[in-house]
Design an enzyme around this catalytic site. Structure first.
Site, short mmCIF file in Angstrom:
data_model
loop_
_atom_site.label_atom_id
_atom_site.label_comp_id
_atom_site.label_asym_id
_atom_site.label_seq_id
_atom_site.Cartn_x
_atom_site.Cartn_y
_atom_site.Cartn_z
N GLY A 15 2.21 3.17 9.43
CA GLY A 15 0.96 2.94 8.73
C GLY A 15 0.01 1.97 9.39
CG ASP A 17 1.13 1.29 15.23
OD1 ASP A 17 0.87 0.08 15.09
OD2 ASP A 17 2.06 1.70 15.93
NE ARG A 19 -1.23 4.43 4.77
CZ ARG A 19 -0.11 3.72 4.80
NH1 ARG A 19 -0.13 2.46 5.15
NH2 ARG A 19 1.04 4.27 4.47
N GLY A 47 7.61 3.14 -8.66
CA GLY A 47 8.86 2.97 -9.37
C GLY A 47 9.98 3.88 -8.88
CD GLU A 81 9.02 8.64 7.19
OE1 GLU A 81 8.72 7.84 6.29
OE2 GLU A 81 8.21 9.01 8.05
#
Length: 155
Positions: A15, A17, A19, A47, A81
């Site tokens: 993010g 770098d 987003r 949540g 990921e």
């Protein structure tokens, strides 16, 4: 789209770098063209367990686009990921499309230059197990060897 896929594309990116720049433009362009995109800042309900939501997003996307940037390997989240993306690629044959944003594919394959520095910094900071490091290196090498797009000095 096959019946088991909920999304067309899963975007994996660091993010801080990309987003606000490349990733937001890519996501918008895909969405504007009717492509359903899973991006962690738009599809994660508050949540919920982020890890399970990300796994679900990866497993239920037809294609994963991995945006490798200089600090991608400095994020344990990004690397985990990637492990899931590459597992789904190997087991289910899902397409992985790497984008090398401001870096050369060899930096990802070999964990060198600023990409490698970021990876070493993560290892020093987070003390992962030898097995984790080996799995990350293996999947970085494999993903870095997939034909993709190199984006240098882009707006």
């Amino acid at each position: 789209m096959n019946g088991s896929s909920q999304y067309d594309v899963f975007l994996s990116f660091r993010g801080e770098d990309t987003r606000a720049s490349f990733t937001s433009h890519l996501s918008s362009s895909l969405s504007d063209n009717g492509i359903d995109v899973f991006k962690d800042d738009t599809h994660l309900p508050r949540g919920n367990n982020i890890s399970l939501e990300l796994q679900h997003g990866i497993e239920n996307s037809r294609i994963s686009i991995v945006i490798f940037s200089k600090d991608y390997a400095g994020s344990r989240w990004c690397l985990n990921e990637l492990l899931k993306i590459m597992e789904v690629h190997r087991v289910q044959g899902r397409l992985v499309l790497p984008v090398f944003y401001g870096i050369d594919p060899s930096e990802v394959r070999n964990q060198i230059s600023s990409f490698g520095d970021s990876f070493q910094d993560l290892i020093q900071r987070s003390s992962p197990t030898d097995d984790e490091v080996l799995r990350w290196r293996t999947d970085l090498r494999e993903a870095g060897g997939i034909a993709g797009f190199v984006v240098l000095n882009s707006r």
